[in-house]
Scaffold this motif. Structure first.
Motif, PDB file in Angstrom:
ATOM      1  N   ASP A  36      -6.376  -0.789  10.446  1.00  0.00           N
ATOM      2  CA  ASP A  36      -7.478  -0.346   9.286  1.00  0.00           C
ATOM      3  C   ASP A  36      -7.066  -0.986   7.974  1.00  0.00           C
ATOM      4  O   ASP A  36      -5.809  -1.055   7.626  1.00  0.00           O
ATOM      5  N   CYS A  37      -8.059  -1.354   7.300  1.00  0.00           N
ATOM      6  CA  CYS A  37      -7.796  -2.088   6.093  1.00  0.00           C
ATOM      7  C   CYS A  37      -7.514  -1.185   5.014  1.00  0.00           C
ATOM      8  O   CYS A  37      -6.734  -1.598   3.821  1.00  0.00           O
ATOM      9  N   ALA A  38      -7.464   0.241   5.290  1.00  0.00           N
ATOM     10  CA  ALA A  38      -6.907   1.255   4.257  1.00  0.00           C
ATOM     11  C   ALA A  38      -5.307   1.386   4.398  1.00  0.00           C
ATOM     12  O   ALA A  38      -4.672   1.851   3.479  1.00  0.00           O
ATOM     13  N   LYS A  39      -4.897   0.771   5.427  1.00  0.00           N
ATOM     14  CA  LYS A  39      -3.566   0.818   5.590  1.00  0.00           C
ATOM     15  C   LYS A  39      -2.717  -0.819   4.949  1.00  0.00           C
ATOM     16  O   LYS A  39      -3.454  -1.661   4.853  1.00  0.00           O
ATOM     17  N   PRO A  40      -1.699  -0.685   4.697  1.00  0.00           N
ATOM     18  CA  PRO A  40      -1.047  -1.711   4.067  1.00  0.00           C
ATOM     19  C   PRO A  40      -1.141  -3.270   5.214  1.00  0.00           C
ATOM     20  O   PRO A  40      -0.943  -2.854   6.655  1.00  0.00           O
ATOM     21  N   HIS A  41      -1.682  -4.277   4.655  1.00  0.00           N
ATOM     22  CA  HIS A  41      -1.899  -5.385   5.569  1.00  0.00           C
ATOM     23  C   HIS A  41      -1.557  -6.661   5.004  1.00  0.00           C
ATOM     24  O   HIS A  41      -1.481  -6.811   3.726  1.00  0.00           O
TER      25      HIS A  41
END
Length: 342
Positions: A208-213
């Protein structure tokens, strides 16, 4: 040339060193993280009325599937493996049957992981091109692997293997594909809006892009739409993608200033071997470089423009890139400026 297009080495291809090993050039390598996926536990409980110590009827049938069969499962150990139509999302497509009884007769111990890797390399690559009807892209999304007998099946003398094709993500997770392999575009690209995890010095599977990536994919472009007469040099690819990915970034982000957000814009390049196999699509993507440019650092939140509303459709603000968590942007098959990537 956009100042944000830093030609930063891409990290999306760590898969190369762990799963592909040069694709059909070096054969199929069973990644450590995947080596047990296809060797289901003997402790699986069967279906209704089934007993412990046996595969479920569906898993048993899946294991003995003929070439052209597509399989999927939900459990990490594939204990719920089942056959599905290849037009549905699936994790494995059987391409060939292999019998290793001559090499491992009755009473022979189960091969070690290294031996399984060698068997996969030796047995599961030769029939891929005839099965597909065209070349397997050595840098593409599809890689070869095998289904092997469970320990109890092995003890019973079962020496049949099922070679097949799969899509293993950069972090080792199998990703679903849809459609028969021979009809799939092998270009190693992700849908726009996909974010890839940041795992130490490498890139992981979609998150999920809301998580660090690490990377956020902002567009998929087809090189063949520009270069219709044959394979373009990587310099020509870079020149065209510099313009087109900047256009795509403006559309995707609603005109956000990537430099102000401490983000870089980069893209994939394709090798001749990929082009010859029909892989002509590439991703445009954004990431954040560590201050010393030695690698990528984590980004949290998407740069995609929000739907129209009170903010006028401005980019979503996930905050500045997180400190730490990154590492050198390894490129086993490629810096974006010199090699192909996903």
């Amino acid at each position: 040339m956009s100042p944000s297009a830093d030609r930063f080495p891409t990290a999306t291809q760590t898969l190369r060193t762990r799963v592909v090993m040069g694709g059909i050039f070096a054969g199929a390598l069973i990644a450590l993280a995947l080596s047990v996926v296809f060797s289901w536990s003997d402790g699986i409980t069967g279906g209704a009325g089934g007993g412990a110590g046996k595969l479920s009827p569906a898993a048993e049938e899946a294991f003995h599937s003929p070439p052209g069969t597509c399989l999927t499962w939900d459990n990490p150990d594939a204990s719920d493996a089942r056959k599905v139509a290849c037009t549905q999302p699936h994790l494995f497509e059987v391409t060939a049957l292999v019998d290793i009884g001559a090499q491992f007769p009755a009473g022979a111990p189960v091969p070690s992981l290294d031996q399984w890797q060698q068997i996969a390399q030796q047995k599961c690559t030769a029939d891929v091109k005839p099965y597909l009807g065209h070349k397997l892209d050595p840098y593409g999304k599809l890689t070869t692997n095998l289904l092997r007998p469970t320990p109890s099946q092995w003890d019973d003398g079962d020496r049949q293997l099922r070679c097949g094709l799969q899509w293993a993500g950069p972090g080792g997770k199998l990703l679903p594909t849809t459609g028969p392999a021979k009809e799939q575009d092998q270009s190693l690209v992700f849908e726009p809006g996909t974010c890839l995890a940041l795992l130490g010095k490498g890139v992981g599977d979609p998150v999920d892009c809301a998580k660090p990536h690490s990377y956020e994919m902002i567009a998929t472009l087809d090189l063949k739409s520009k270069f219709k007469d044959g394979y373009p040099s990587q310099d020509d690819q870079k020149a065209w993608l510099d313009t087109e990915c900047n256009k795509a970034a403006a559309d995707y982000t609603g005109g956000a200033d990537l430099d102000a957000k401490k983000l870089i814009l980069t893209w994939d390049l394709r090798e001749q071997e990929s082009w010859d196999a029909g892989s002509t699509k590439v991703n445009c993507k954004v990431a954040s470089a560590l201050p010393d440019k030695s690698g990528l650092q984590a980004v949290t939140g998407s740069v995609k423009a929000a739907p129209g509303g009170p903010d006028g459709g401005q980019p979503q603000d996930g905050g500045p890139p997180a400190d730490g968590g990154g590492g050198p942007a390894t490129s086993s098959s490629a810096p974006s400026s010199t090699k192909p990537s996903s």
